[in-house]
Design a protein around this motif. Structure first.
Motif, short mmCIF file in Angstrom:
data_model
loop_
_atom_site.label_atom_id
_atom_site.label_comp_id
_atom_site.label_asym_id
_atom_site.label_seq_id
_atom_site.Cartn_x
_atom_site.Cartn_y
_atom_site.Cartn_z
N LEU A 148 41.38 45.21 37.97
CA LEU A 148 42.15 46.33 37.44
C LEU A 148 43.43 46.42 38.26
O LEU A 148 43.38 46.58 39.48
N ALA A 149 44.56 46.28 37.58
CA ALA A 149 45.85 46.32 38.27
C ALA A 149 46.77 47.31 37.58
O ALA A 149 46.70 47.49 36.36
N ARG A 150 47.62 47.93 38.38
CA ARG A 150 48.65 48.82 37.84
C ARG A 150 50.00 48.36 38.36
O ARG A 150 50.27 48.39 39.56
N THR A 151 50.83 47.92 37.43
CA THR A 151 52.17 47.47 37.78
C THR A 151 53.15 48.03 36.77
O THR A 151 52.91 48.00 35.57
N PHE A 152 54.23 48.59 37.27
CA PHE A 152 55.31 49.13 36.45
C PHE A 152 54.79 50.17 35.45
O PHE A 152 55.23 50.21 34.30
N GLY A 153 53.80 50.96 35.87
CA GLY A 153 53.28 52.03 35.04
C GLY A 153 52.29 51.59 33.97
O GLY A 153 51.81 52.42 33.21
N ILE A 154 51.97 50.32 33.92
CA ILE A 154 51.02 49.78 32.94
C ILE A 154 49.77 49.31 33.68
O ILE A 154 49.85 48.68 34.73
N TRP A 155 48.62 49.62 33.10
CA TRP A 155 47.34 49.17 33.64
C TRP A 155 46.91 47.90 32.92
O TRP A 155 47.16 47.75 31.72
N SER A 156 46.25 47.00 33.64
CA SER A 156 45.70 45.81 33.00
C SER A 156 44.30 45.55 33.53
O SER A 156 43.98 45.84 34.68
N LEU A 157 43.47 45.02 32.64
CA LEU A 157 42.13 44.54 32.99
C LEU A 157 42.12 43.05 32.72
O LEU A 157 42.52 42.61 31.63
N SER A 158 41.68 42.26 33.69
CA SER A 158 41.59 40.82 33.55
C SER A 158 40.21 40.37 33.98
O SER A 158 39.78 40.67 35.10
N ALA A 159 39.52 39.66 33.11
CA ALA A 159 38.12 39.27 33.35
C ALA A 159 38.01 37.96 34.13
O ALA A 159 38.72 36.99 33.84
N SER A 160 37.09 37.95 35.10
CA SER A 160 36.81 36.76 35.90
C SER A 160 35.32 36.67 36.17
O SER A 160 34.60 37.66 36.15
N LEU A 177 46.88 48.58 29.15
CA LEU A 177 46.59 49.97 28.84
C LEU A 177 47.70 50.87 29.37
O LEU A 177 48.35 50.53 30.36
N THR A 178 47.88 52.02 28.74
CA THR A 178 48.90 52.97 29.21
C THR A 178 48.33 53.99 30.18
O THR A 178 49.08 54.79 30.74
N ARG A 179 47.01 53.99 30.37
CA ARG A 179 46.37 54.90 31.33
C ARG A 179 45.16 54.19 31.93
O ARG A 179 44.69 53.18 31.39
N PRO A 180 44.63 54.69 33.03
CA PRO A 180 43.48 54.04 33.66
C PRO A 180 42.29 53.99 32.68
O PRO A 180 42.04 54.96 31.97
N PRO A 181 41.56 52.89 32.66
CA PRO A 181 40.42 52.80 31.77
C PRO A 181 39.25 53.63 32.27
O PRO A 181 39.07 53.79 33.48
N SER A 182 38.46 54.13 31.35
CA SER A 182 37.25 54.86 31.73
C SER A 182 36.21 53.86 32.23
O SER A 182 36.29 52.65 31.95
N GLU A 183 35.22 54.38 32.94
CA GLU A 183 34.12 53.53 33.40
C GLU A 183 33.43 52.87 32.22
O GLU A 183 33.06 51.70 32.27
N LYS A 184 33.27 53.62 31.13
CA LYS A 184 32.63 53.08 29.92
C LYS A 184 33.45 51.91 29.36
O LYS A 184 32.88 50.86 29.01
N LEU A 185 34.76 52.06 29.27
CA LEU A 185 35.60 50.98 28.77
C LEU A 185 35.51 49.75 29.66
O LEU A 185 35.43 48.62 29.18
#
Length: 193
Positions: A92-104, A3-11
């Motif tokens: 939820l991680a933010r690296t190099f200006g990009i946000w990522s969500l990874s499911a576990s 993602l290019t911005r932090p995800p919403s709680e809903k997302l």
């Protein structure tokens, strides 16, 4: 999910919900309980947290609250998910200006009370995770020498094409996570003394 911005709680909730019914993304589920499987990168990190039952209890409380992930650039979402087998979360991680969500999903919970008292859990990757593999977080109290340890054991390999292409960078981030997780756990206990 990138993602290019932090995800919403809903997302976040929709993402986690979409991953809950899916199988793990690797075959060796539960392998952090024994010999780590071939074909993966293996990591093992450990730090002494202090001595005694009080330190052990505080460290267990921190693990139950996912404090080992509160690093500023990474955290567990949604907040407040109990540590129990089958619980699904996202990193939820933010690296190099990009946000990522990874499911576990939590694979198992350890709760052993003997001369060596241990509490911890392992989580494994789901299909929408940048890696594939398993990671275990354990607090250990050896009553013979009274020492309390925090330990991270993992096996992983890149799943997402961008992570495969940037494997050396992915390894730097994994090592950064381990180092900072050890430090935040030790720091959480020092601040409560």
């Amino acid at each position: 999910m990138f993602l290019t911005r932090p995800p919403s709680e809903k997302l976040v909730r929709e993402f986690v919900s979409s991953q809950q019914p899916l199988p793990f993304s690797y075959a060796e589920v539960g392998a952090t309980q024994g010999a780590l499987p071939a074909g993966y990168t293996h990591d093992h990190n450990r730090i002494q947290l202090g001595k005694g039952r009080s330190v052990f209890r505080r460290a267990v409380a921190a693990i139950r609250d996912w404090k080992q992930f509160e690093l500023g650039w990474v955290r567990i979402v949604p907040e407040g998910v109990p540590v129990r087998a089958g619980a699904t979360v996202a990193i939820l991680a933010r690296t190099f200006g990009i946000w990522s969500l990874s499911a576990s999903r939590v694979v198992y919970v350890l709760n052993e009370d003997d001369t060596l008292t241990r509490f911890g859990f392992a989580y494994g990757t789901l299909p929408d995770h940048v890696e594939k593999g398993e990671e275990r977080f354990v607090i250990e109290w050896n009553q013979e020498d009274d020492l309390v340890w925090y330990e991270i054991t993992a096996f992983s390999k890149p799943r997402h094409p961008l992570v495969r292409l940037g494997f050396p960078l992915a390894r730097i981030l994994q090592k950064r996570f381990a180092k900072e997780s050890l430090a935040v756990m030790a720091g959480n206990l020092r601040s409560k003394n």
